[in-house]
Design a protein around this motif. Structure first.
Motif, mmCIF file in Angstrom:
data_model
loop_
_atom_site.group_PDB
_atom_site.id
_atom_site.type_symbol
_atom_site.label_atom_id
_atom_site.label_comp_id
_atom_site.label_asym_id
_atom_site.label_seq_id
_atom_site.Cartn_x
_atom_site.Cartn_y
_atom_site.Cartn_z
ATOM 1 N N SER A 15 0.912 -1.136 0.348
ATOM 2 C CA SER A 15 0.281 -0.024 0.084
ATOM 3 C C SER A 15 0.814 0.944 0.059
ATOM 4 N N ARG A 16 0.555 2.488 0.149
ATOM 5 C CA ARG A 16 1.137 3.536 0.126
ATOM 6 C C ARG A 16 0.000 5.042 0.410
ATOM 7 N N ILE A 17 0.694 6.219 1.629
ATOM 8 C CA ILE A 17 0.142 6.588 2.117
ATOM 9 C C ILE A 17 -0.188 8.109 0.574
ATOM 10 N N VAL A 18 -0.707 8.576 0.504
ATOM 11 C CA VAL A 18 -0.849 10.102 0.392
ATOM 12 C C VAL A 18 -0.385 11.347 1.088
ATOM 13 N N GLN A 19 0.189 11.924 0.290
ATOM 14 C CA GLN A 19 1.306 12.286 1.725
ATOM 15 C C GLN A 19 0.399 13.766 1.914
ATOM 16 N N ASP A 20 -0.234 14.254 1.294
ATOM 17 C CA ASP A 20 -1.031 15.348 1.344
ATOM 18 C C ASP A 20 -2.192 15.307 2.708
ATOM 19 N N THR A 21 -3.056 14.042 2.240
ATOM 20 C CA THR A 21 -4.212 13.839 2.947
ATOM 21 C C THR A 21 -3.699 12.471 3.651
ATOM 22 N N GLY A 22 -2.920 11.566 3.722
ATOM 23 C CA GLY A 22 -2.938 10.442 4.749
ATOM 24 C C GLY A 22 -3.551 9.307 4.605
#
Length: 140
Positions: free
Chosen positions: A71-78
């Motif tokens: 998985s990955r995390i969207v940096q701006d929104t978490g």
């Protein structure tokens, strides 16, 4: 560098493992040219187990850290999204940081849904030391 791992012929429910020493190049070779088969096939653990049973408690130390990339995390929104970042991007970042590593895809890898593992040699053999190091690295 020599790493001591434990291997099982599988399936995953088979917890009997056999220790095996490999040098780093031998591990690279083993993971670069895997036997492709059923998802529930052979596997290895991050360290030896004196009891020859696969449990976290039975592995006294680890010569490698294994990170799951699924998985990955969207940096701006978490927000957490399915599928890891492209493996080449992760590899480039690790190379830039001077970190030796191996990235190999898992049975479920199907781009654009990336799933892989990152194997990093470690001189921090006690599980609690590795956990502390990974947690500090993830915070930055």
């Amino acid at each position: 560098m020599t790493v001591t791992l434990a291997f099982s012929a599988g399936p995953i429910r088979n917890t009997e493992i056999t220790p095996r020493e490999l040098d780093w190049n031998g591990l690279v070779e083993a993971l670069t040219h895997p036997k492709v088969g059923d998802k529930d096939g052979s596997y290895f653990t991050r360290g030896p187990a004196p009891t020859n049973k696969r449990t976290n408690e039975s592995i006294p130390y680890a010569d490698i850290v294994i990170l799951d990339g699924d998985s990955r995390i969207v940096q701006d929104t978490g927000e957490v999204l399915k599928g890891a970042p492209p493996p080449a991007l992760v590899s480039d970042a690790l190379k830039d940081a001077g970190i030796d590593h191996i990235i190999y895809t898992t049975h479920s890898h199907a781009p654009p849904l990336n799933k892989y593992r990152v194997v990093i040699p470690s001189d921090r053999h006690r599980p609690e030391d590795v956990t502390d190091c990974v947690e500090r690295s993830a915070e930055h």
